[in-house]
Enzyme design. Structure first.
Site, PDB file in Angstrom:
ATOM      1  N   LYS A  28     -20.970 -74.174  23.751  1.00 23.36           N
ATOM      2  CA  LYS A  28     -22.296 -73.940  23.171  1.00 23.36           C
ATOM      3  C   LYS A  28     -22.573 -74.857  21.959  1.00 23.36           C
ATOM      4  CE  LYS A  28     -22.679 -69.078  24.584  1.00 23.36           C
ATOM      5  NZ  LYS A  28     -23.039 -67.721  24.108  1.00 23.36           N
ATOM      6  N   GLU A  82     -24.526 -69.860  38.715  1.00 25.35           N
ATOM      7  CA  GLU A  82     -24.539 -70.664  37.484  1.00 25.35           C
ATOM      8  C   GLU A  82     -24.073 -72.101  37.738  1.00 25.35           C
ATOM      9  OE1 GLU A  82     -22.404 -68.448  34.463  1.00 25.35           O
ATOM     10  OE2 GLU A  82     -24.039 -67.002  34.267  1.00 25.35           O
ATOM     11  N   HIS A 136     -19.601 -69.926  26.769  1.00 28.63           N
ATOM     12  CA  HIS A 136     -20.113 -68.972  27.765  1.00 28.63           C
ATOM     13  C   HIS A 136     -19.253 -69.118  29.012  1.00 28.63           C
ATOM     14  CE1 HIS A 136     -22.778 -66.891  30.567  1.00 28.63           C
ATOM     15  NE2 HIS A 136     -22.526 -67.896  31.399  1.00 28.63           N
ATOM     16  N   ASN A 174     -20.983 -67.925  19.495  1.00 31.17           N
ATOM     17  CA  ASN A 174     -19.631 -67.559  19.929  1.00 31.17           C
ATOM     18  C   ASN A 174     -18.958 -68.648  20.757  1.00 31.17           C
ATOM     19  OD1 ASN A 174     -21.116 -67.198  22.237  1.00 31.17           O
ATOM     20  ND2 ASN A 174     -20.487 -65.100  22.630  1.00 31.17           N
ATOM     21  N   TYR A 234     -30.509 -67.598  31.449  1.00 34.35           N
ATOM     22  CA  TYR A 234     -30.140 -66.272  30.925  1.00 34.35           C
ATOM     23  C   TYR A 234     -31.094 -65.172  31.411  1.00 34.35           C
ATOM     24  CZ  TYR A 234     -26.454 -67.629  27.550  1.00 34.35           C
ATOM     25  OH  TYR A 234     -25.283 -68.026  26.944  1.00 34.35           O
TER      26      TYR A 234
END
Ligand code: CMP
Length: 136
Positions: free
Chosen positions: A12, A129, A118, A115, A52
Site C-alpha cells: 500500500k 482480485e 492488502h 497497514n 474495495y
C-alpha cells in the site's frame, strides 16, 4: 493432494512511500512465496472504489478508497501452497496494534488504514482480485 494457490497482494501507499518494497518482498520470499506477476501503479479513486466494492457499506469505505489511490502501490500475484491463508498469516491482523511478532503489519504497519499490505481473504476473492489487476 497439492493445494498450490495464487493470491493477490498489494503493498500500500504508506509502505511504498517509505521504500519498504524490497523488505516486504523479501518477507514473502522467505516464507516460500513466488512472485509470479508484479507492477507498480497508481490507481484513481473510482478504480479503488471498484476494487474495495465489498466494503462499500462500511463507514471507512470513502477514506479507504481515497487512501489506496493516494500514491503508488505495488500489486503482485503470489503463488505457494495454501497461499491465501499463508499470506494472511504473514500479513498479521488488520490493525497493526493487534498483529503478532514476525508479521508484516506488526513490523511496518502504522495504523488500521496505513497497514502496509492488502491480501485476498479467500480463494474466490483471490481470483477476482488477480483478474482485476492482471487481466489483459
Ligand atoms: P485491507 O486488508 O486492505 O481491507 C480493507 C481495509 O480497510 C483494511 O485492510 C484496512 O486498512 C481498512 N480499514 C479501515 N478501518 C477498518 C475497520 N474498522 N475494519 C477493517 N478494516 C478497516
Amino acid at each position: 493432494m497439492s493445494s498450490l494457490e495464487q493470491t493477490l497482494s498489494i503493498i500500500k501507499p504508506d509502505a511504498v512511500e517509505r521504500n519498504l518494497e524490497s523488505e516486504i518482498k523479501e518477507m514473502f520470499k522467505n516464507k516460500g512465496f513466488k512472485i509470479l506477476k508484479e507492477k507498480k501503479i497508481q490507481i484513481d479513486k473510482s478504480e479503488a472504489e471498484k476494487f474495495y466494492k465489498i466494503h462499500e457499506t462500511k463507514p471507512f469505505y470513502n477514506d479507504l478508497c481515497t487512501y489506496l489511490s493516494s500514491g503508488p502501490i505495488v500489486v503482485m500475484t503470489l503463488e505457494r501452497e495454501n497461499a491465501v491463508l499463508g499470506n494472511r498469516e504473514l500479513m498479521g491482523a488488520t490493525n497493526p496494534q493487534d498483529a503478532i511478532e514476525g508479521t508484516i503489519r506488526k513490523k511496518y504497519g502504522i495504523s488500521i488504514d496505513k497497514n502496509s499490505v492488502h491480501g485476498s481473504d479467500s480463494i474466490e476473492n483471490a481470483k477476482i482480485e488477480i483478474d482485476f489487476f492482471f487481466k489483459d
